[in-house]
Enzyme design. Structure first.
Site, PDB file in Angstrom:
ATOM      1  N   GLU A 102      30.685  66.359  30.714  1.00  0.00           N
ATOM      2  CA  GLU A 102      31.287  67.682  30.948  1.00  0.00           C
ATOM      3  C   GLU A 102      31.498  67.947  32.445  1.00  0.00           C
ATOM      4  O   GLU A 102      30.626  67.645  33.263  1.00  0.00           O
ATOM      5  CB  GLU A 102      30.312  68.738  30.382  1.00  0.00           C
ATOM      6  CG  GLU A 102      30.812  70.167  30.470  1.00  0.00           C
ATOM      7  CD  GLU A 102      29.835  71.157  29.821  1.00  0.00           C
ATOM      8  OE1 GLU A 102      28.683  70.757  29.523  1.00  0.00           O
ATOM      9  OE2 GLU A 102      30.224  72.320  29.611  1.00  0.00           O
ATOM     10  N   LYS A 119      37.024  74.362  26.213  1.00  0.00           N
ATOM     11  CA  LYS A 119      35.744  74.613  25.533  1.00  0.00           C
ATOM     12  C   LYS A 119      35.763  75.983  24.849  1.00  0.00           C
ATOM     13  O   LYS A 119      36.122  76.986  25.474  1.00  0.00           O
ATOM     14  CB  LYS A 119      34.630  74.548  26.573  1.00  0.00           C
ATOM     15  CG  LYS A 119      33.224  74.636  26.044  1.00  0.00           C
ATOM     16  CD  LYS A 119      32.234  74.495  27.220  1.00  0.00           C
ATOM     17  CE  LYS A 119      30.785  74.468  26.783  1.00  0.00           C
ATOM     18  NZ  LYS A 119      29.860  74.302  27.950  1.00  0.00           N
ATOM     19  N   CYS A 175      29.987  70.107  24.804  1.00  0.00           N
ATOM     20  CA  CYS A 175      28.614  70.627  24.866  1.00  0.00           C
ATOM     21  C   CYS A 175      28.332  71.791  23.905  1.00  0.00           C
ATOM     22  O   CYS A 175      28.116  71.577  22.717  1.00  0.00           O
ATOM     23  CB  CYS A 175      28.275  70.997  26.311  1.00  0.00           C
ATOM     24  SG  CYS A 175      26.499  70.908  26.679  1.00  0.00           S
TER      25      CYS A 175
END
Lengths: 538, 538
Positions: free
Chosen positions: B45, B111, B147
């Site tokens: 990430e 994300k 994540c």
């Protein structure tokens, strides 16, 4: 149509003091009913918990205590309705305001807009509400909003669409030198775009690195500011709403002194020192008085905050301390009437140098020896703080904090740093202004060239650009988020700009271990500016 | 149906080092293509910015630099596709992953789930994405996640619904002693609820108070853990995905040593010291070696992190220092082969006492004099740090930090505190384990009763409950957010519990000025536990 009278409680509700805050709300409600003949009183945001309670909001026992205080308060509010702020736990936690009326909690509103920028972390703690709340009192429909709600367009618009004739906004809005103007602009806009009057009540007081300035406002539906309450003063404010004209009127609000921004900022610094010291139960403060402008201004603030008998000043000279410093420090201490000590540090310094001689053999003197002087002073002051129970004030300013022109564990020692967010040029401005009132700061201290006096004939400008240039670069870089290229393009010297920016980056480690101090700019070091220490970005 | 091979880059991508991170990505992509015959490589990430970049994300010039690196990298990734993490600015900023393929940025995923709790502040910086991304490579449909996306149910479910046969998750997931088990449980759940295999690649390295442990994982669609990569080691990991069975296979992953949690935690502490010192460009470290267990363990970690020639230990005795301390400190320093100095502080201490005599006249000795010893040591160590360029390690542990059993500007001096998040009982556990390998920590130091040696025959238990009791109370109070009543109900002594909790609250001011140190528990002091200093809540 008639008019109705309500009260705004511009008061301090300290963080964590749930029971005391509930007691204070009860007392103020009684007073608003009896003395102001108000039928409603509004308290600031998160009245019961104080603002910001930070991770106390993650303790179930703290949330429970807030709920218990609200329940116990409701039946004790009699003959008046009260809007009280509190965290509200319903599976998730909301930033809430409840109306206490007729002995019960009539309804609870959940803040819809949660700030999660600058000094705010509300999305860490709260879930956002999804519904407006308009309630009726004395035949008037009032729209309920909490702080950030008014910074977005929708919550006010929804309340207006639901028939609100008046918006009531309860706040915990922190001070900075530009905030009052920003708030007024914003409130004017919301008033005019919804054709509705706004009553805005704000918290007062110092809470760690935040200052809440009060400065409550009444805004007419045409955007006219009908009244401004004074900054940094606690007061119960009476307001009359006229239903026919849908206009607000301040009843006997005191005059405010808005002409000079120095007045407000200085009042904030004084309040910050007072509240940090008193809320943390210290008997007084002490500080190192060097003969320089930073400690001179800090001393004046401390005396204004606590009174001379609660302040101790300590001069800790070396061979590098000038006669001017010795003379002016003593003169100021005597003028202000504070306890004053002179503790020379030559012996201490020599004992350090002697002890280190075996390991420093063959190495030339450098910044190490300057830091030893500063740290010897820090240890002395901390010993006096330990022995006397007086809190040590650190005297550093924002320019120093920015470029690391300060000694960690030396002059950075202290529990609170009143000037932490004042650039050096602002320190001069405020000092001149304060000295002009009654000479609390010696003229010679203001006029001399700034020096740390850690070596012979040292001045700050041996190491730093002139402060007007330095501060201009820093403000562009820190508050403005400008790049080196931006600042150079604005006419500043290339090498100077790059050197200053590099100093800001590499000194993050010092700032991370610095004392808290009151925020007065639009970007203060600390919770508002979160930089990595370890970083490849320069 | 065939199989396809890809690589997971379990590496460190330091915060702010945008250009170096892009170069490293290019090198690893070439290696994955040439040596592993991979057709895809995935990086952690925010590959280009590092994680967490904090308020660097609010600098337009930083965001621009990330964009420039991404654009320049795309045409240089040849013969392989690459998933690269980066901040993506489109009016607002997104936490993004882009696929670089065929010389260009083929797409950019945003994300969807943004953590804003514990150590995370992602809602401060990013806007959440609203769309899944499934891409095809070698005939396989791969769902892209970042994540926190995998910690919520929807993003994986949407990707699976869009036909993903495999989920690729790029991460910057910080270590704590329970995190590996939590991650595995979570990944098993997502795999089985969506009947899809998961490849999970995580960052490695120390970044201020966070440790990223790597520990990348392959999970089959039935929830079976197919492979675990070692913790705290950088490596390029080859993986084969079989389309027919939709299963993952690790190609030549090294064995991991998971049996003993001490191994992983100690590796993290070593990595933390190494990365803090090296990324901040220090030549080495120094520390005060007292003959006690905290400094002994810190010394062992420092030597394991940097090598003996980059570590200096300093014993600074007083009349209260026991012969055992003098003997064992010397013995350990010699055993480990580090530079060792003995600098008695009696002269310095006496010079402080002498200087303060006029103002302390008539007052009995108290904690002030103990603090003077600790602060004299702090000043000496900082002088050595200034003179030699070696970074000072602070040796305090979490139990001390919790209850304030430490001297601010004394033993709390230092740039990094390796044991900051280890309770004292954990310090003992890890020390016994480390001593068992090669005697790096003297047995006598582990077995003696703990003492600060600041007055005659002092032991820690004069001031504190026994450490097993103290730590149990602290863990319930801090990590568990339990109230005094909860802890007492669990069988702990009423007065002790209340005393400990009070100490934790009133010492927030010390922690606020403490050095950063690596997080190893589920609630570390610092960014993870944000308490007001000023608080009426006890």
């Amino acid at each position: 149509m008639t008019s109705f009278r309500f009260a705004l409680a511009q008061f301090d509700f300290p963080v964590g003091a749930t029971h005391a805050n509930a007691l204070r709300a009860k007392e103020l409600a009684d007073k608003a009913r009896d003395q102001l003949k108000a039928s409603l009183i509004a308290f600031p945001e998160l009245t019961l918990s104080g603002y910001p309670p930070e991770d106390l909001l993650q303790r179930p026992s703290f949330l429970e205590a807030c709920a218990v205080e609200l329940s116990s308060l409701a039946p004790r509010i009699e003959g008046i309705a009260a809007v009280v702020g509190h965290p509200d736990t319903r599976g998730e936690v909301f930033n809430a305001a409840s109306l206490l009326r007729g002995g019960a909690v009539e309804w609870t509103y959940h803040k819809q807009a949660l700030p999660n920028y600058t000094v705010f972390d509300e999305k860490r703690y709260f879930r956002a509400g999804e519904h407006s709340r308009v309630f009726e009192i004395e035949g008037v429909r009032v729209g309920m909003l909490i702080c950030e709600d008014i910074w977005e367009a929708e919550p006010a618009a929804h309340a207006a669409a639901a028939g609100a004739e008046l918006l009531l906004v309860i706040n915990a809005s922190p001070y900075d030198s530009r905030q009052a103007a920003t708030r007024e602009r914003l409130l004017r806009q919301r008033a005019t775009e919804n054709d509705v009057a706004i009553a805005y009540v704000n918290l007062v007081g110092g809470q760690d690195d935040l200052l809440f300035d009060g400065g409550s406002l009444l805004v007419q539906r045409n955007g006219h500011i009908a009244a401004r309450a004074p900054s940094f003063e606690e007061m119960l404010l009476a307001v009359e709403f006229d239903s026919a004209s849908r206009s607000l009127k301040a009843i006997d609000w005191p005059e405010t002194d808005e002409g000079d921004p120095h007045v407000v900022m200085y009042a904030g610094l004084v309040r910050g020192v007072h509240d940090y010291v008193c809320k943390n139960h210290f008997s007084g403060v002490l500080l190192g008085l060097s003969g320089g402008i930073d400690s001179a201004l800090t001393l004046a603030i401390a005396v204004d905050a606590l009174g001379a008998d609660r302040v101790t000043a300590v001069m800790m000279p070396t061979r590098y301390t000038s006669d001017l410093s010795l003379h002016e420090a003593k003169a100021q201490a005597e003028h202000l009437g504070v306890e004053y000590h002179v503790l020379p540090i030559e012996n201490i310094y020599e004992s350090f140098v002697g002890t280190l001689a075996p390991v420093f053999e063959g190495r030339a003197p450098d910044i190490t020896e300057e830091n030893l002087q500063s740290r010897s002073r820090g240890v002395l002051l901390m010993a006096m703080s330990n022995k006397t129970g007086r809190l040590l004030l650190s005297t550093g300013n924002k320019s120093e904090m920015a470029v690391g022109y300060a000694t960690l564990y030396g002059d950075m020692c202290g529990a609170y740093a009143p000037l932490k967010d004042l650039y050096k040029t602002v320190v001069y401005d405020i000092s001149r202004w304060r000295a002009g009132i009654d000479g609390a700061i010696p003229k010679a201290v203001i006029e001399r060239p700034p020096s740390a006096e850690l070596r012979h004939e040292q001045t700050d400008q041996d190491s730093l650009p002139p402060y007007d240039e330095l501060d201009a670069i820093l403000e562009r870089f820190i508050e403005g988020e400008q790049s080196a290229e931006d600042i150079i393009a604005a006419g500043y010297d290339d090498a100077t700009v790059r050197r200053v920016i590099r100093m800001v980056f590499v000194n993050e480690f010092k700032r991370r271990q610095s004392a808290p101090g009151p925020r007065v700019t639009t970007k203060a070091f600390g919770r508002e500016r979160r930089y990595p220490i370890t970083s490849g970005w320069r």
